[in-house]
Write an enzyme that holds these catalytic residues in place. Structure first.
Site, short mmCIF file in Angstrom:
data_model
loop_
_atom_site.label_atom_id
_atom_site.label_comp_id
_atom_site.label_asym_id
_atom_site.label_seq_id
_atom_site.Cartn_x
_atom_site.Cartn_y
_atom_site.Cartn_z
N ASP A 183 0.81 -1.39 -0.04
CA ASP A 183 0.05 0.01 -0.13
C ASP A 183 0.88 1.20 0.02
OD1 ASP A 183 -2.80 1.34 0.33
OD2 ASP A 183 -1.50 2.11 1.76
N GLU A 267 -1.46 -1.43 -5.69
CA GLU A 267 -2.72 -0.62 -6.19
C GLU A 267 -2.59 0.31 -7.21
OE1 GLU A 267 -3.86 1.85 -2.84
OE2 GLU A 267 -1.84 2.29 -2.19
N ASP A 347 -3.46 1.66 6.74
CA ASP A 347 -2.44 1.16 5.68
C ASP A 347 -2.31 -0.06 5.79
OD1 ASP A 347 -2.43 3.81 4.73
OD2 ASP A 347 -0.75 4.47 5.79
#
Length: 369
Positions: A183, A267, A347
């Site tokens: 992340d 991501e 996170d």
């Protein structure tokens, strides 16, 4: 395998003059060919560009012969690639197809030698066609094999060569860990699903006051003066230092991930959209998310690692990793507290969801196979 190795050059004043002349010849040829084919009724053709180069430019500008002919001829190849990209984007219906632009002096000055016979590397020296002496390099070439191409670039008053080598020396060990979710963030560059946190290196933020001071000094200098040239070089040197600091952090993280994990799930950030937020734009640009993703992609290809990009609308931060319940998670809320009793850092929870996304995607592909 083709690997590029970038090395700083240590030219003498005479060699630096030749390198500057080579950069100028390439830029001059590129701009004049582009100017000719930008006229109304003149259609681009690589063959016609070569004909114009041989019959017009080399006759009108005989000083082209002072550097290797491949430098100016390769400028036409670069312009051909720029036109092909423009036509491809026009055909795809892009609103900004990006017509080829004229090159400016001291902005990305470079030239390429794409024929192995036009250059060679011996230890810590580089030979270039029509340069009588060999240029000293800061370090020797790391890889053994056939050299394919040399690209010399001038940045902040210094010269660098990027040598493309076809080698079989690179044989890294297979990663041992199965998978990881990553992340990205601003305060922390990356949070791994294993719980490891990689802090960001705000190189620009640390040097911002110094950069502003140097830019103010530059703005007060008279255009065309020697003092302005020196002030401009000082600004460029500081920008280069910031860029090198950022690149060092990104290379270290991408190298660690691709050496350790067999599957990496990232991501799909909308970096362009994030930079439109005036409060986040500078921090997002300084983090270098796009460059980090690019480095992970090509290093994963070297090492046989699978990289999975999660869907942009996958709610990694809003989904409870324990039970799958969705929550409203504004950016100010840094901890996810679920009704099931699961409490976790925002996170880290997102990284674990990304890791699960990647493993699920691999299972679907295996079943389909």
């Amino acid at each position: 395998m083709l690997i590029a190795h970038k090395i700083e050059l240590r030219p003498t004043p005479e060699q630096a003059d030749y390198l500057n002349q080579a950069c100028g010849a390439r830029r001059h040829c590129y701009n004049h060919v582009l100017e000719h084919f930008s006229q109304p009724g003149v259609k681009w053709s690589k063959a016609a560009a070569y004909q114009h180069y041989m019959t017009v430019l080399r006759v009108e500008f005989p000083w082209y012969a002072e550097v290797s002919s491949r430098i100016t001829r390769n400028a036409i190849d670069d312009l051909d690639a720029a036109f092909k990209g423009f036509f491809r984007r026009v055909k795809a219906g892009s609103k900004t197809p990006g017509y080829p632009q004229f090159k400016k002096k001291d902005v990305n000055d470079s030239f390429a030698l794409r024929e192995p016979a036009k250059f060679d590397v011996d230890g810590r020296t580089l030979r270039i066609e029509k340069l009588p002496t060999r240029i000293a390099m800061r370090q020797p070439l790391r890889f053994t094999g056939q050299t394919k191409q040399a690209t010399i670039r001038k940045t902040a008053g210094r010269f660098y060569v990027s040598i493309l080598v076809e080698t079989e020396d690179y044989n890294p060990p297979a990663p041992q860990q199965p998978s990881v979710g990553v992340d990205f963030g601003i305060k922390d560059l990356a949070t791994l699903s294993t719980g490891e946190v990689i802090p960001a290196n705000p190189a620009l933020k640390k040097n911002l006051k110094r950069l502003k001071r140097r830019q103010r000094t530059l703005s007060r200098k008279v255009k065309g003066s020697r003092r302005r040239a020196k002030a401009k070089l000082r600004v460029a040197r500081l920008h280069q230092r910031i860029r090198h600091q950022r690149q060092a952090v990104l290379h270290e993280l991408s190298d660690q991930l691709t050496r350790t994990y067999q599957v990496i799930t990232l991501e799909d950030l909308n970096v362009t959209g994030m930079t439109k937020n005036r409060r986040l734009a500078r921090a997002v640009s300084d983090a270098g998310f796009g460059e980090l993703r690019r480095q992970i992609a090509y290093k994963a290809q070297w090492r046989g690692v699978t990289v999975i990009i999660a869907d942009r609308w996958f709610p990694s931060s809003k989904t409870c990793h324990a039970c799958g319940q969705l929550h409203d998670m504004p950016l100010s809320q840094r901890t996810l507290v679920c009704d099931c009793g699961h409490v976790m850092d925002r996170d880290l929870n997102a990284a674990k969801n990304l890791d699960q996304y990647g493993r699920d995607a691999l299972r679907r592909d295996l079943k389909r196979t």
